[in-house]
Design an enzyme around this catalytic site. Structure first.
Site, PDB file in Angstrom:
ATOM      1  N   HIS A 298     -23.268  22.907  12.672  1.00 30.23           N
ATOM      2  CA  HIS A 298     -24.666  22.669  12.257  1.00 30.23           C
ATOM      3  C   HIS A 298     -25.301  23.973  11.781  1.00 30.23           C
ATOM      4  CE1 HIS A 298     -24.920  18.600  13.869  1.00 30.23           C
ATOM      5  NE2 HIS A 298     -24.241  19.044  14.910  1.00 30.23           N
ATOM      6  N   LYS A 299     -24.988  25.063  12.494  1.00 31.02           N
ATOM      7  CA  LYS A 299     -25.551  26.358  12.100  1.00 31.02           C
ATOM      8  C   LYS A 299     -24.997  26.786  10.751  1.00 31.02           C
ATOM      9  CE  LYS A 299     -26.667  28.560  16.498  1.00 31.02           C
ATOM     10  NZ  LYS A 299     -26.447  29.750  17.337  1.00 31.02           N
TER      11      LYS A 299
ATOM     12  N   LYS B 298     -36.968  20.805   7.966  1.00 30.62           N
ATOM     13  CA  LYS B 298     -36.713  21.662   9.133  1.00 30.62           C
ATOM     14  C   LYS B 298     -36.505  23.112   8.692  1.00 30.62           C
ATOM     15  CE  LYS B 298     -33.672  22.593  13.033  1.00 30.62           C
ATOM     16  NZ  LYS B 298     -32.458  22.314  13.779  1.00 30.62           N
TER      17      LYS B 298
ATOM     18  N   SER C 242     -19.948  31.943  15.112  1.00 26.41           N
ATOM     19  CA  SER C 242     -20.330  30.725  15.829  1.00 26.41           C
ATOM     20  C   SER C 242     -19.308  29.636  15.532  1.00 26.41           C
ATOM     21  CB  SER C 242     -21.703  30.246  15.362  1.00 26.41           C
ATOM     22  OG  SER C 242     -21.996  28.979  15.898  1.00 26.41           O
TER      23      SER C 242
ATOM     24  N   ASN D  59     -20.460  26.547  15.780  1.00 24.97           N
ATOM     25  CA  ASN D  59     -21.390  25.429  15.609  1.00 24.97           C
ATOM     26  C   ASN D  59     -21.512  25.081  14.120  1.00 24.97           C
ATOM     27  OD1 ASN D  59     -23.631  23.789  15.380  1.00 24.97           O
ATOM     28  ND2 ASN D  59     -24.789  24.843  16.983  1.00 24.97           N
TER      29      ASN D  59
ATOM     30  N   ASP E  71     -28.591  34.185  17.278  1.00 26.56           N
ATOM     31  CA  ASP E  71     -28.760  33.789  18.674  1.00 26.56           C
ATOM     32  C   ASP E  71     -30.131  33.145  18.761  1.00 26.56           C
ATOM     33  OD1 ASP E  71     -27.422  33.768  21.286  1.00 26.56           O
ATOM     34  OD2 ASP E  71     -29.296  34.679  21.922  1.00 26.56           O
TER      35      ASP E  71
ATOM     36  N   TYR F  89     -31.908  20.596  21.090  1.00 22.69           N
ATOM     37  CA  TYR F  89     -33.180  20.110  21.614  1.00 22.69           C
ATOM     38  C   TYR F  89     -34.064  19.486  20.526  1.00 22.69           C
ATOM     39  CZ  TYR F  89     -31.796  23.005  25.590  1.00 22.69           C
ATOM     40  OH  TYR F  89     -31.108  23.544  26.653  1.00 22.69           O
ATOM     41  N   ASP F  90     -33.519  19.306  19.319  1.00 16.62           N
ATOM     42  CA  ASP F  90     -34.327  18.792  18.198  1.00 16.62           C
ATOM     43  C   ASP F  90     -35.135  17.520  18.527  1.00 16.62           C
ATOM     44  OD1 ASP F  90     -33.732  20.850  16.501  1.00 16.62           O
ATOM     45  OD2 ASP F  90     -32.295  19.764  15.269  1.00 16.62           O
TER      46      ASP F  90
ATOM     47  N   PHE G  19     -29.616  18.802  15.988  1.00 13.83           N
ATOM     48  CA  PHE G  19     -28.755  19.016  17.152  1.00 13.83           C
ATOM     49  C   PHE G  19     -29.592  19.576  18.302  1.00 13.83           C
ATOM     50  CE2 PHE G  19     -28.247  23.704  17.266  1.00 13.83           C
ATOM     51  CZ  PHE G  19     -28.815  24.047  16.056  1.00 13.83           C
TER      52      PHE G  19
HETATM   53  P1  IMP Z   1     -26.490  29.938  20.743  1.00 12.99           P
HETATM   54  O1  IMP Z   1     -25.578  29.197  19.826  1.00 12.99           O
HETATM   55  O2  IMP Z   1     -25.805  30.702  21.818  1.00 12.99           O
HETATM   56  O3  IMP Z   1     -27.469  30.784  19.982  1.00 12.99           O
HETATM   57  O4  IMP Z   1     -27.296  28.826  21.525  1.00 12.99           O
HETATM   58  C1  IMP Z   1     -28.424  28.285  20.975  1.00 12.99           C
HETATM   59  C2  IMP Z   1     -28.781  27.009  21.716  1.00 12.99           C
HETATM   60  O5  IMP Z   1     -30.186  26.841  21.556  1.00 12.99           O
HETATM   61  C3  IMP Z   1     -28.122  25.794  21.081  1.00 12.99           C
HETATM   62  O6  IMP Z   1     -26.965  25.410  21.738  1.00 12.99           O
HETATM   63  C4  IMP Z   1     -29.196  24.727  21.216  1.00 12.99           C
HETATM   64  O7  IMP Z   1     -29.126  24.148  22.483  1.00 12.99           O
HETATM   65  C5  IMP Z   1     -30.483  25.545  21.136  1.00 12.99           C
HETATM   66  N1  IMP Z   1     -30.950  25.607  19.735  1.00 12.99           N
HETATM   67  C6  IMP Z   1     -30.974  26.699  18.904  1.00 12.99           C
HETATM   68  N2  IMP Z   1     -31.453  26.376  17.692  1.00 12.99           N
HETATM   69  C7  IMP Z   1     -31.738  25.059  17.749  1.00 12.99           C
HETATM   70  C8  IMP Z   1     -32.262  24.150  16.797  1.00 12.99           C
HETATM   71  O8  IMP Z   1     -32.537  24.452  15.625  1.00 12.99           O
HETATM   72  N3  IMP Z   1     -32.428  22.887  17.246  1.00 12.99           N
HETATM   73  C9  IMP Z   1     -32.141  22.492  18.512  1.00 12.99           C
HETATM   74  N4  IMP Z   1     -31.623  23.285  19.425  1.00 12.99           N
HETATM   75  C10 IMP Z   1     -31.424  24.582  19.050  1.00 12.99           C
END
Ligand code: IMP
Length: 199
Positions: free
Chosen positions: A11-12, A173, A7, A9, A69, A152-153, A150
């Site tokens: 934040h993840k 969280k 990823s 991201n 995911d 939809y939190d 981040f």
């Molecule tokens: P991924 O990175 O392809 O799994 O996309 C996951 C998407 O779901 C993210 O871009 C967020 O929009 C949403 N999402 C997943 N986990 C969270 C969370 O913990 N908080 C808020 N949105 C989340």
């Protein structure tokens, strides 16, 4: 053991490091091992996409890779945005524009029930795969609240704590979130897996 997170991201990464931090596990970003893997998320389930991402990064790096995911599933929207959460409304929108679309789609709806889902998958160079799923039920708020987190939190409200995810500290969280729950299960699986390797 070092895992490359499939990823970009940050934040993840922070959430994963916090949750797995008490094990002898280090999680690094793709960029920290010099790869930039673009995985097309063609799966129709969180399980399929999680595996696609972890496998691609394991193959590109030759290192154990871990992917999450995840997404938001809204009852009144037949489970949307679901696996399309990151792309809801099209490419190029901000997080705020995306959650506003959800609020708009739910205008006048009685049923505001929703859940977050996370599927964590680890792929090892020898071909082994571990996977774990976590869910967090909640409702969609009528207006965004809170500044943390981040995605939809700000609109995901957890009735038991009377707060949106964005109003929670990272610890609050992680203790109840979909990713926290998936990672707690994953930890148990990983401990068993590593014990098996030692024998
Ligand atoms: P991924 O990175 O392809 O799994 O996309 C996951 C998407 O779901 C993210 O871009 C967020 O929009 C949403 N999402 C997943 N986990 C969270 C969370 O913990 N908080 C808020 N949105 C989340």
């Amino acid at each position: 053991m070092k895992f490359v997170l499939a990823s970009k991201n940050p934040h993840k990464l922070v959430e994963l490091q916090r949750i797995l931090g008490d094990m002898d596990v280090e999680v690094v970003l793709e960029s920290q091992v010099g790869v930039d893997v673009d995985v097309e998320e063609t799966g129709e389930t969180f399980e399929e996409n999680s595996l696609l991402k972890a496998r691609a990064v394991m193959e590109a790096t030759g290192l154990p890779a871990i992917a999450d995911d995840s997404g938001l599933c809204v009852n009144a929207l037949a489970g949307a945005p679901g696996v399309y959460s990151a792309r809801y409304g099209g490419e190029g929108l901000s997080d705020q524009e995306r959650y506003r679309l959800v609020l708009e789609a739910l205008r006048g709806q009685m049923d505001r029930g929703a859940k977050f889902v996370s599927v964590v998958t680890a792929c090892f160079p020898g071909g082994d795969v571990l996977t774990a799923r976590g869910e967090c039920p909640g409702t969609i708020a009528y207006a965004p609240q809170g500044e943390n987190g981040f995605g939809y939190d700000p609109v995901f409200f957890v009735p038991a704590l009377r707060k949106t995810f964005a109003q929670m500290t990272a610890e609050e969280k992680n203790a109840i979130s979909h990713r926290g729950r998936a990672l707690e299960k994953f930890k148990v699986e990983l401990e068993g897996y590593l014990r098996g390797l030692d024998q």
